[in-house]
Each structure stands twice: as C-alpha cells, then as structure tokens.
Motif scaffolding. Structure first.
Motif, mmCIF file in Angstrom:
data_model
loop_
_atom_site.group_PDB
_atom_site.id
_atom_site.type_symbol
_atom_site.label_atom_id
_atom_site.label_comp_id
_atom_site.label_asym_id
_atom_site.label_seq_id
_atom_site.Cartn_x
_atom_site.Cartn_y
_atom_site.Cartn_z
ATOM 1 N N ASN A 114 10.627 19.881 3.219
ATOM 2 C CA ASN A 114 9.994 21.149 3.550
ATOM 3 C C ASN A 114 8.847 21.020 4.548
ATOM 4 O O ASN A 114 8.239 22.024 4.932
ATOM 5 N N THR A 115 8.568 19.782 4.969
ATOM 6 C CA THR A 115 7.502 19.561 5.948
ATOM 7 C C THR A 115 7.953 18.717 7.130
ATOM 8 O O THR A 115 7.294 18.725 8.174
ATOM 9 N N GLY A 116 9.042 17.962 6.969
ATOM 10 C CA GLY A 116 9.519 17.096 8.046
ATOM 11 C C GLY A 116 8.770 15.779 8.156
ATOM 12 O O GLY A 116 8.998 15.014 9.093
ATOM 13 N N LEU A 117 7.900 15.486 7.198
ATOM 14 C CA LEU A 117 7.123 14.248 7.258
ATOM 15 C C LEU A 117 7.983 13.035 6.941
ATOM 16 O O LEU A 117 8.884 13.093 6.115
ATOM 17 N N THR A 161 3.255 7.742 15.142
ATOM 18 C CA THR A 161 2.920 8.185 16.502
ATOM 19 C C THR A 161 1.457 8.541 16.703
ATOM 20 O O THR A 161 1.016 8.744 17.836
ATOM 21 N N GLY A 162 0.686 8.651 15.615
ATOM 22 C CA GLY A 162 -0.717 9.011 15.732
ATOM 23 C C GLY A 162 -0.955 10.469 16.106
ATOM 24 O O GLY A 162 -2.052 10.837 16.527
ATOM 25 N N CYS A 167 14.511 19.665 9.708
ATOM 26 C CA CYS A 167 14.799 20.080 11.093
ATOM 27 C C CYS A 167 16.014 20.998 11.155
ATOM 28 O O CYS A 167 16.000 22.016 11.859
ATOM 29 N N THR A 168 17.064 20.657 10.411
ATOM 30 C CA THR A 168 18.298 21.440 10.462
ATOM 31 C C THR A 168 18.120 22.810 9.822
ATOM 32 O O THR A 168 18.542 23.823 10.380
ATOM 33 N N ASN A 169 17.500 22.867 8.653
ATOM 34 C CA ASN A 169 17.313 24.152 7.975
ATOM 35 C C ASN A 169 16.354 25.059 8.733
ATOM 36 O O ASN A 169 16.545 26.279 8.774
ATOM 37 N N ALA A 170 15.331 24.468 9.354
ATOM 38 C CA ALA A 170 14.404 25.263 10.167
ATOM 39 C C ALA A 170 15.131 25.828 11.382
ATOM 40 O O ALA A 170 14.947 26.999 11.754
ATOM 41 N N TYR A 171 15.982 25.015 12.001
ATOM 42 C CA TYR A 171 16.773 25.454 13.149
ATOM 43 C C TYR A 171 17.709 26.599 12.751
ATOM 44 O O TYR A 171 17.802 27.615 13.439
ATOM 45 N N LYS A 172 18.394 26.443 11.608
ATOM 46 C CA LYS A 172 19.320 27.479 11.147
ATOM 47 C C LYS A 172 18.598 28.769 10.784
ATOM 48 O O LYS A 172 19.177 29.849 10.868
ATOM 49 N N ILE A 231 5.988 20.506 14.454
ATOM 50 C CA ILE A 231 5.814 20.058 13.077
ATOM 51 C C ILE A 231 6.416 18.670 12.870
ATOM 52 O O ILE A 231 5.815 17.791 12.260
ATOM 53 N N SER A 232 7.637 18.465 13.399
ATOM 54 C CA SER A 232 8.332 17.184 13.182
ATOM 55 C C SER A 232 7.731 16.058 14.026
ATOM 56 O O SER A 232 7.927 14.886 13.721
ATOM 57 N N GLY A 233 7.024 16.434 15.086
ATOM 58 C CA GLY A 233 6.404 15.421 15.932
ATOM 59 C C GLY A 233 7.323 14.823 16.972
ATOM 60 O O GLY A 233 6.969 13.838 17.617
ATOM 61 N N HIS A 234 8.523 15.405 17.149
ATOM 62 C CA HIS A 234 9.445 14.888 18.170
ATOM 63 C C HIS A 234 8.890 15.171 19.567
ATOM 64 O O HIS A 234 8.406 16.267 19.839
ATOM 65 N N LYS A 235 8.989 14.179 20.425
ATOM 66 C CA LYS A 235 8.459 14.311 21.788
ATOM 67 C C LYS A 235 9.474 14.910 22.758
ATOM 68 O O LYS A 235 9.102 15.575 23.724
#
Length: 264
Positions: A98-101, A130-131, A210-215, A226-230
């Motif tokens: 629920n947070t993507g951590l 990633t800081g 990530c998938t449920n948030a996208y859907k 939130i997920s920190g993806h660059k």
C-alpha cells in the motif's frame, strides 16, 4: 560458464552487472587500463519474466486472514514460523503493498516516520537504496495496521524470512490460482507451473502497489513519485496487467466515455 551451470538468464545478467561495476570502478582508479568490458559484446543478457502481483481482493483476503490459532510452521528445516511471526510478516507485506516501499525501507520504519499534516497521516522516509525523500499518504488499510499496533510499525524481519512467511500466508489465504512462468535456464526455455502463492515474495508487495495504483487511474508521475522510480522504462516493468485489464482502465478515459458524437 554460468549457462553451463543451468543458471537463469537474469541471474547471469546480475553477475555480469556486478562484474562490470567492479571493472569500471577499478578502471577509473587506474588499477588497470583494459577497457574491453565496455565493448558491446560484453552486454548483460536479460529477459522479462512474468512476475506476479496481488490484486486488491487478494490483498484484502490476506488482511482479513486470522492467524491467531495457526500452529507453528517449519520451513527450510530450521525456520519456525509462529503465528506472531506470520502476523508480523503479513503486516509488513501489506504496508509495502500500500506504499510501494522496499523491504529495506519497511524494516527501518519507526514511529518518527509517521507524520500528521492537516489531520492527514503520512509516512515520511528517506529511502535506503536511492536516498530519495518520500512522503506517502497513509491509506485506510495501513492506518488500521498501525492502529492495531498502537501506532508502531511492525518489527524488522530478514528478507528471506519474510519470503518464506508470505508464501505460507498466501497459501492460508487461498491465493492458489495456477500460474505459468517461462524462464531461460542454461540457455534453454523452461516452463514452470506453480500455484500463485508459491511465487509471492517481498518484492511482490512493491509490484502490487504500482500495478493497483496504475489500474486505479492514479497518474504515472504520482505513482513514480511514491515508488521512487527514476525512469518510465523501469517503472512500466513493474506494471503487471494483461491486455483486458489495460483495456478496462483505458475505457474509463473521457475519450471513450464522453465522445463528441452523440447518438440517440
């Protein structure tokens, strides 16, 4: 050599990636002058594997699972999973979903990471890998878990122990649909048939977020914040939806629901 040991393509990729990192660092420190490792032929092989995610119903099944009367389970001959350990693993996994951590960040959560702004609760954390500083809204499921624990996050848990525990939890929650996974081992395609709970790992939580948030229609830029993806390339590798699920999401767009052609 690695292929001769019947290892998977992605495992080989990881080993070459580590080796190239070491070679590059030592090259920059003038420990050697050989630059062959930078050539194209020494590329990292990789393949996209059909990793699973858990949908909202499956996550709810896990949340509602009563573990109070579960007898201890012995896995890997030595690890004893008591109902207390399973409950802790369940809560860690659900917070991640629920947070993507990542598990490394879930394991360092403390009460100090929980902040309240304008009566709303957030997790405020600097990621280990990633800081990056993240502020993540706390949704009702995470809030309920924290409330059950008197406002304290679950106890830390080794990644491997969590992996064992969450598979057992998935089994108890009857997340047992048949899944087919194709991987390349030793240079040959191998098809593996497993039950879904056997494929659940700590990283499934992050992929599920990530998938449920996208859907749900959450903008990609907000999910990535939130997920920190660059990059979107890496982010979209986490989105595990089939063509029908993607079509159902797209259908909700106003282009398909509010077209300018009005028919009686």
């Amino acid at each position: 050599y690695l292929y001769s040991k019947n290892l998977s393509t992605n495992y080989v990729c990881t080993q070459i990636k580590i080796l190239k990192t070491i070679l590059n660092a030592s090259f920059e420190k003038d420990f050697h002058s050989n630059s062959d490792f930078k050539k194209r032929y020494f590329a990292k092989p990789s393949e996209e594997v059909e990793n699973i995610y858990l949908n909202e119903k499956e996550l709810l099944n896990i949340y509602e699972l009563d573990l109070s009367n579960i007898k201890p389970v012995i896995v890997n001959k030595t690890l004893k999973l008591s109902n207390i350990i399973l409950e802790n693993a369940k809560d860690l996994f659900l917070i991640g979903a629920n947070t993507g951590l990542r598990i490394s960040d879930l394991n360092k959560l403390t009460e100090e990471n929980i902040i309240i702004v304008n009566s709303n609760k957030y997790l405020n954390i600097t990621t280990t890998k990633t800081g990056v500083k993240l502020t993540i809204p706390i949704n009702p499921m995470v809030n309920a878990i924290l409330k059950k624990r008197q406002g304290k996050p679950p106890k830390t848990m080794p990644d491997q122990h969590l992996n064992y525990a969450i598979k057992e939890i998935g089994k108890l929650a009857q997340i047992d649909t048949k899944e087919t996974k194709t991987i390349t081992k030793g240079g040959k395609k191998v098809i593996i048939n497993l039950k879904k709970y056997e494929l659940i790992s700590s990283h499934t939580a992050r992929r599920s977020f990530c998938t449920n948030a996208y859907k749900s229609g959450m903008p990609t830029i907000d999910i990535m914040a939130i997920s920190g993806h660059k990059t979107e390339r890496v982010f979209y590798s986490y989105i595990k939806v089939n063509n029908m699920e993607r079509a159902e999401k797209i259908k909700k767009h106003k282009f398909f629901t509010d077209n300018n052609l009005k028919l009686a």
